[in-house]
Motif scaffolding. Structure first.
Motif, PDB file in Angstrom:
ATOM      1  N   TRP A 347       5.357   0.917  -2.157  1.00 43.36           N
ATOM      2  CA  TRP A 347       5.290   1.818  -1.232  1.00 43.36           C
ATOM      3  C   TRP A 347       7.023   2.928  -1.773  1.00 43.36           C
ATOM      4  O   TRP A 347       6.619   4.394  -1.204  1.00 43.36           O
ATOM      5  N   THR A 438       0.390  -1.750  12.687  1.00 39.01           N
ATOM      6  CA  THR A 438       0.547  -1.498  11.431  1.00 39.01           C
ATOM      7  C   THR A 438       1.420  -0.057  11.349  1.00 39.01           C
ATOM      8  O   THR A 438       1.325   1.149  12.367  1.00 39.01           O
ATOM      9  N   TYR A 440       0.344   2.521   8.204  1.00 35.89           N
ATOM     10  CA  TYR A 440       0.845   3.120   6.554  1.00 35.89           C
ATOM     11  C   TYR A 440       0.982   4.141   6.194  1.00 35.89           C
ATOM     12  O   TYR A 440       0.929   4.469   4.869  1.00 35.89           O
ATOM     13  N   ARG A 451       6.332  -1.430   7.573  1.00 36.69           N
ATOM     14  CA  ARG A 451       5.636  -0.630   6.536  1.00 36.69           C
ATOM     15  C   ARG A 451       4.524  -2.058   6.618  1.00 36.69           C
ATOM     16  O   ARG A 451       5.184  -3.097   7.039  1.00 36.69           O
ATOM     17  N   THR A 452       3.176  -1.473   6.259  1.00 37.08           N
ATOM     18  CA  THR A 452       2.162  -2.672   6.782  1.00 37.08           C
ATOM     19  C   THR A 452       2.373  -4.020   5.347  1.00 37.08           C
ATOM     20  O   THR A 452       1.993  -5.011   5.473  1.00 37.08           O
ATOM     21  N   GLN A 453       2.642  -2.938   4.156  1.00 41.38           N
ATOM     22  CA  GLN A 453       2.242  -3.818   3.085  1.00 41.38           C
ATOM     23  C   GLN A 453       3.356  -2.650   2.479  1.00 41.38           C
ATOM     24  O   GLN A 453       4.192  -1.520   2.075  1.00 41.38           O
ATOM     25  N   ASP A 454       4.194  -3.961   1.192  1.00 38.35           N
ATOM     26  CA  ASP A 454       4.882  -3.111   0.098  1.00 38.35           C
ATOM     27  C   ASP A 454       4.217  -2.638  -1.037  1.00 38.35           C
ATOM     28  O   ASP A 454       4.931  -1.545  -2.018  1.00 38.35           O
ATOM     29  N   ASP A 456       0.210  -1.706  -3.724  1.00 43.52           N
ATOM     30  CA  ASP A 456      -1.284  -1.041  -3.111  1.00 43.52           C
ATOM     31  C   ASP A 456      -1.228   0.271  -2.230  1.00 43.52           C
ATOM     32  O   ASP A 456      -2.103   0.051  -1.137  1.00 43.52           O
ATOM     33  N   ASN A 457      -0.255   0.732  -1.935  1.00 41.46           N
ATOM     34  CA  ASN A 457      -0.176   1.873  -1.018  1.00 41.46           C
ATOM     35  C   ASN A 457      -0.627   3.164  -1.520  1.00 41.46           C
ATOM     36  O   ASN A 457      -0.609   3.536  -2.951  1.00 41.46           O
ATOM     37  N   ASN A 461      -5.136   5.049   3.003  1.00 42.62           N
ATOM     38  CA  ASN A 461      -4.771   3.548   3.450  1.00 42.62           C
ATOM     39  C   ASN A 461      -5.046   3.219   4.935  1.00 42.62           C
ATOM     40  O   ASN A 461      -4.065   4.568   5.885  1.00 42.62           O
TER      41      ASN A 461
END
Length: 522
Positions: A347, A438, A440, A451-454, A456-457, A461
């Motif tokens: 990210w 969420t 993204y 952030r939703t995820q660290d 695979d950004n 998305n």
């Protein structure tokens, strides 16, 4: 990422209805593609820093040999007031922007703007202008929804309810004073906008959001132009420190070095820092560490023990001919090489870019101009821990209006024949929207801590969404001094994703004026 490219190319050629085009010999506000001449010999001409003191110059047939009435001259040739002497000039005009239209989603739309402009010159070195606008308007549905969600009319500041909550009431002003100190220095004090770049959008600093106060120093030495600007921005998202202090403030300092390497090639290096103003306890405020106009900003930002929002950028242009140029930009927000080489979509690798081509007098047709450009920004670019440090002002980005987590393709063609003007635009974008709870990375005003995820950004998305925007406008110029014109336009906008599709068709006619650049293509 950009499907049906061939179809959009055909639409670009077919969509030739438009607003005004202007021609000038030096940089200024971009109201048409022909305004910036990508000349092959750019030794002493810097096109990437837009000078808002320069007003467009229309090339119209000269009829000064005919005796005209006062009414004819004021309507078709002159400002309402014009005075000049041996060492001064002054002008003033009334600026109407009166429109009525219809949209399938919001019924009848209208705009009632009464504006005034005044400006002039004192001596050879001091130039000034000021504008004021009082407005009421009912907008197309997508603009109305944006305004209600963000509490601003795009590019024009805060609004209050009008007509029982069906329309907006808003007012705003701009002003700029420019002093030329010899042949090398210009000093500007303004409450206006700024733009860096050679394209329609800017990924470095654009004129998308509302006006802000700034002080700017521009130095020209040979083939080099160096600019330093200090500015204050408004954050409407963060809670107010107190009622007396109003919205929270933040500061920005920007350095831009533009070098005409050769007659055809120019390169610009950009740097900026955004930091928050003082809070209710009186902490921080304007940081004197950033007062030196020629210092490297990143080491200073580190030395003051803060994690201010520091960005770096690059602007490039190559004139392939006298009338055509290839241009591009790259902005680096944050970057970690080890994560980039792993290809994990971390990210924190935040950057954006632009690649475009523009040409005047296409196919050797005078006053036929075209532009095509692609802009993209990775998720979370321009965002920060809080909105007090992000790259935004008055709830709009300081770069592209789409924020981040997007890729867009913009195509514009315009043409002028005598007093008739045509302009067509086709814009296609793909981006990732947030759903409930969420983040993204498209909304730059959200904290990246949410952030939703660290990993695979990547662009798209979230709720993958496609936007198609078509606009055509036909205008007849009445008075070139303040761009008074009769105008009609058609806009088609379609936004689609897995949750559905929203389409809006808009027709508008009006009597318009001024040289404002307002962006509704989002």
């Amino acid at each position: 990422m950009l499907p049906k490219v061939h179809m959009l190319a055909l639409l670009t050629i077919g969509c030739l209805l438009c607003t005004c085009q202007v021609q000038a010999q030096s940089a200024g506000r971009q109201y048409s593609l022909g305004f910036y001449q990508p000349v092959s010999d750019s030794t002493n001409y810097h096109s990437s820093l837009r000078d808002y003191m320069v007003q467009p110059v229309f090339a119209l047939p000269d009829d000064t040999t005919k005796k005209r009435s006062w009414f004819h001259r004021k309507l078709f040739r002159e400002h309402l007031l014009e005075f000049s002497g041996e060492d001064y000039e002054f002008y003033a005009s009334f600026l109407p922007d009166l429109q009525v239209g219809h949209t399938n989603r919001n019924g009848t739309t209208w705009l009632n703007t009464r504006g005034v402009v005044a400006g002039g010159k004192i001596g050879d070195n001091l130039t000034f202008y000021t504008e004021f606008y009082e407005n009421q308007g009912k907008f197309p549905k997508y603009v109305d929804e944006f305004g209600r969600a963000n509490h601003v009319v795009p590019g024009q500041g805060e609004w209050k309810d009008y007509s029982n909550g069906k329309a907006f009431d808003f007012a705003y002003a701009s002003a700029l004073v420019d002093y030329r100190a010899g042949k090398h220095f210009n000093f500007q004090l303004g409450y206006d906008k700024n733009f860096i770049g050679d394209g329609y959008r800017s990924m470095l600093l654009s004129d998308v959001p509302f006006n802000y106060p700034f002080f700017k120093i521009v130095a020209n030495v040979g083939r080099i132009q160096y600019t330093t600007m200090w500015a204050q921005f408004i954050d409407m998202r963060y809670p107010k420190a107190s009622y007396d202090n109003g919205y929270r403030k933040k500061w920005g300092v920007f350095n831009y070095l533009d070098w005409n390497v050769s007659k055809k090639f120019s390169a610009g290096l950009f740097g900026g820092v955004i930091w928050q103003d003082s809070d209710s306890l009186g902490k921080r405020g304007f940081d004197m560490s950033y007062i030196n106009p020629i210092i490297f900003l990143r080491p200073v930002e580190f030395s003051v023990g803060s994690s201010d929002n520091a960005i770096l950028g690059l602007n490039l242009k190559y004139a392939v001919s006298r009338n055509s140029a290839v241009y591009g930009q790259f902005l680096l927000d944050e970057f970690k090489l080890s994560e980039f080489t792993k290809g994990t979509g971390w990210w924190g690798n935040k950057f954006s870019g632009q690649l475009g081509f523009r040409s005047n007098n296409l196919f050797k047709v005078a006053n036929l101009n075209g532009l095509t450009e692609v802009n993209a920004a990775r998720p979370f670019t321009y965002s920060q821990r809080t909105s007090l440090n992000n790259y935004g002002h008055y709830n709009q980005p300081l770069a592209d209006p789409l924020g981040a987590n997007f890729v867009e393709w913009v195509n514009i063609v315009d043409y002028r024949y005598k007093r008739w003007f045509l302009r067509g635009e086709v814009m296609y974008a793909h981006y990732g929207l947030d759903t409930a709870n969420t983040n993204y990375g498209k909304d730059i005003f959200k904290s990246y801590y949410t952030r939703t995820q660290d990993f695979d950004n990547k662009i798209g998305n979230g709720l993958g969404t496609n936007l198609l925007y078509l606009q055509g406008t036909l205008a007849f110029l009445l008075n070139p001094k303040y761009n008074l014109r009769l105008e009609t336009s058609v806009i088609a906008r379609r936004e689609s994703n897995d949750l559905g599709r929203t389409s809006e068709l808009i027709f508008q006619v009006g009597l318009r004026s001024t040289f404002r650049q307002l962006y509704y293509d989002f």
